[in-house]
Design a protein around this motif. Structure first.
Motif, mmCIF file in Angstrom:
data_model
loop_
_atom_site.group_PDB
_atom_site.id
_atom_site.type_symbol
_atom_site.label_atom_id
_atom_site.label_comp_id
_atom_site.label_asym_id
_atom_site.label_seq_id
_atom_site.Cartn_x
_atom_site.Cartn_y
_atom_site.Cartn_z
ATOM 1 N N LEU A 55 31.105 58.837 52.808
ATOM 2 C CA LEU A 55 30.982 59.340 54.172
ATOM 3 C C LEU A 55 29.737 58.753 54.835
ATOM 4 N N ASP A 56 29.935 58.132 55.988
ATOM 5 C CA ASP A 56 28.861 57.550 56.796
ATOM 6 C C ASP A 56 28.150 56.388 56.096
ATOM 7 N N GLY A 57 28.723 55.887 55.018
ATOM 8 C CA GLY A 57 28.096 54.770 54.310
ATOM 9 C C GLY A 57 28.363 53.441 55.004
ATOM 10 N N LYS A 58 27.390 52.555 54.949
ATOM 11 C CA LYS A 58 27.574 51.210 55.488
ATOM 12 C C LYS A 58 28.360 50.363 54.486
ATOM 13 N N THR A 59 28.679 49.142 54.876
ATOM 14 C CA THR A 59 29.548 48.306 54.047
ATOM 15 C C THR A 59 28.999 48.128 52.632
ATOM 16 N N ARG A 60 27.708 47.888 52.510
ATOM 17 C CA ARG A 60 27.138 47.683 51.172
ATOM 18 C C ARG A 60 27.267 48.945 50.321
ATOM 19 N N SER A 61 27.078 50.114 50.928
ATOM 20 C CA SER A 61 27.217 51.371 50.187
ATOM 21 C C SER A 61 28.659 51.544 49.703
ATOM 22 N N GLN A 62 29.623 51.195 50.558
ATOM 23 C CA GLN A 62 31.029 51.302 50.163
ATOM 24 C C GLN A 62 31.343 50.354 49.000
ATOM 25 N N LEU A 63 30.845 49.132 49.092
ATOM 26 C CA LEU A 63 31.094 48.167 48.025
ATOM 27 C C LEU A 63 30.377 48.555 46.734
ATOM 28 N N LYS A 64 29.208 49.167 46.876
ATOM 29 C CA LYS A 64 28.476 49.630 45.695
ATOM 30 C C LYS A 64 29.268 50.716 44.976
ATOM 31 N N ALA A 65 29.817 51.676 45.743
ATOM 32 C CA ALA A 65 30.615 52.744 45.137
ATOM 33 C C ALA A 65 31.870 52.173 44.481
ATOM 34 N N PHE A 66 32.502 51.221 45.148
ATOM 35 C CA PHE A 66 33.706 50.584 44.599
ATOM 36 C C PHE A 66 33.363 49.832 43.316
ATOM 37 N N ASN A 67 32.208 49.177 43.300
ATOM 38 C CA ASN A 67 31.771 48.442 42.115
ATOM 39 C C ASN A 67 31.520 49.374 40.931
ATOM 40 N N GLU A 68 30.923 50.531 41.210
ATOM 41 C CA GLU A 68 30.691 51.508 40.141
ATOM 42 C C GLU A 68 32.013 51.984 39.541
ATOM 43 N N ALA A 69 33.036 52.138 40.410
ATOM 44 C CA ALA A 69 34.344 52.525 39.904
ATOM 45 C C ALA A 69 34.954 51.406 39.066
#
Length: 474
Positions: A55-69
């Motif tokens: 929520l409210d994350g920028k592109t890098r935050s979204q990619l970081k979360a996806f990478n952790e998954a």
């Protein structure tokens, strides 16, 4: 599975699992309605891949979360992807591994992208990459089930379901998850050890709607009035600021949406677009059009047409029970205790309107009580043109079998008794409607009341009576 109700939704998931072909399933609906729980519980949390947007994350935050998954599911590349094309390339490689986790029952590789609208940040390539992932590879893998889920319903509809580009005709199934019905609320409360009468469940629905997340917060040791005070009225309550959080999480710029909600909440019967623009201060242009469309798609408002009007002249009405309650009682801290407010004259005035909203959410149950489940119908509201001795009807069921049900909705603590004055009002409504609307169909006056109708000399004024128990039908 510990899933209350959701019979059609579970069946749709089962069909997607058993189809023997690649499946792209879209699950959407209002936030807090239980989308994530439904999918996770159905698959017992066993996915080939699961990732949730930030929520409210920028592109890098979204990619970081996806990478952790990706890492959690066995991807050995630890670096954050430089863009979404790289992220989905690595997901493809992960899914091609021989030891990839699969659904126990079907052997499917199930990919669940939760809150995908949050992943699609401004100027990112998320949608293009997802589109390429599906069209270039996943759509040819017969055991792939891709589930894309989102609370930002308007994003799902505009960017996935009605997309004219790469997603066009690619979606194989969709689930619009609506709030619980009264029957499902009853099952949910029973499952959670919360003891309530059906009348109290109706009262709870008029405050919280059928939103599972809200119902899950109930303290089963307390009365409904105590729960309302502690969860909503109290400034420290978990739902006191829920509306602000809700709109901020759904819309990137929620200012217009909140102005619209605040404005139409003051008009019980709804407002025309022209009046709404004038009173809200929003210019009557594309910004208003977009906000109205998104609020309707998310289920907060309804757009309806007067029975006798053309396609022009829509009326917009707030129908979300919790948002309506919040606008009535939390705006400007209108009350400080529901227990004090309960059963005051002002409470009864609010209850009448809230019960009408509840009925609008239960039209299928109303049709079932009338014995017309299989008959095609259209639901309208209607306003008389006459200023004197006119009429207002909030629910008309225009049936294919040449009957129009003129529905009157009344909530009383005991059986509703029709007196001579009210019988005259009903007769006048029906007659004014016949004269102005000229429906060319039989008009049946239908009374919807929680405790039923008291039989007296004026009971003849209605053709059908629907009770609170009827609204609990499956």
């Amino acid at each position: 599975m510990n899933i209350i109700g959701r019979v059609k939704e579970k069946d749709r998931l089962e069909q997607s699992v058993l189809s023997g072909r690649p499946e792209f399933l879209v699950v959407y609906g209002r936030r807090r309605v239980g989308k994530t729980f439904l999918v996770k519980e159905y698959f017992n949390n066993r996915f080939s891949f699961y990732s949730m947007g930030v929520l409210d994350g920028k592109t890098r935050s979204q990619l970081k979360a996806f990478n952790e998954a990706l890492t959690a599911y066995g991807d050995e590349d630890k670096k954050i992807p430089k863009d979404w094309f790289e992220a989905f390339r690595r997901l493809k490689c992960l899914l091609q591994k021989k030891d990839v986790a699969r659904d126990f029952a079907s052997g499917r590789r199930v990919v669940f992208l939760d809150e995908a609208p949050w992943m699609d940040t401004p100027r990112s390539d998320f949608r293009m990459a997802l589109e390429y992932f599906w069209n270039s590879w996943a759509s040819t893998e017969t055991d792939i089930l891709l589930i894309v889920c989102g609370s930002a319903t308007s994003w799902i509809i505009n960017n996935i379901l009605f997309d004219k580009g790469g997603f066009y005709n690619r979606i194989t199934g969709q689930i619009l998850l609506n709030p619980f019905s009264l029957k499902e609320c009853e099952e949910y409360f029973k499952n959670n050890g919360i003891v309530m009468t059906r009348g109290q469940i109706i009262d709870s629905y008029m405050v919280f709607g059928g939103i599972p997340y809200y119902l899950n917060l109930f303290d089963r040791r307390q009365s409904l009035a105590q729960n309302i005070d502690n969860l909503v009225i109290n400034p420290l309550g978990q739902l006191h600021y829920e509306c602000d959080h809700l709109f901020s999480s759904l819309f990137r710029n929620p200012g217009n949406h909140m102005k619209i909600i605040s404005t139409i909440a003051d008009e019980k019967r709804g407002m025309s677009r022209t009046d709404l623009a004038g009173k809200s201060g929003i210019s009557d242009g594309e910004g208003l059009t977009k906000a109205l469309r998104e609020l309707e798609q998310c289920g907060f408002i309804r757009k309806y047409r007067n029975y006798t009007t053309s396609k022009q002249g829509f009326i917009y009405q707030l129908i979300d029970p919790f948002v309506l309650f919040s606008q009535y009682f939390l705006k400007e801290e209108a009350i400080d205790s529901w227990q004090k407010y309960y059963k005051t004259p002002a409470y009864y005035a609010w209850r009448g309107n809230a019960f009408e909203m509840l009925c609008l959410w239960h039209v299928p149950q109303i049709k079932a009580a009338l014995g017309i489940t299989g008959i095609s119908s259209t639901e309208y509201s209607w306003r008389s043109k006459k200023k004197k001795d006119g009429a207002q009807i909030d629910l008309l069921i225009d049936r294919r079998d040449d009957i129009v049900n003129l529905c009157e909705m009344k909530y009383t603590d005991d059986e509703f008794a029709i007196d001579s004055k009210y019988a005259g009002n009903l007769a006048n409504k029906a007659e004014v409607f016949r004269m102005e609307a000229a429906p060319k169909k039989a008009v049946h006056v239908t009374l919807i009341t929680v405790k039923g109708l008291k039989r007296n000399e004026y009971a003849y004024a209605v053709q059908n009576v629907i009770t609170g128990d009827d609204l609990f039908a499956v």
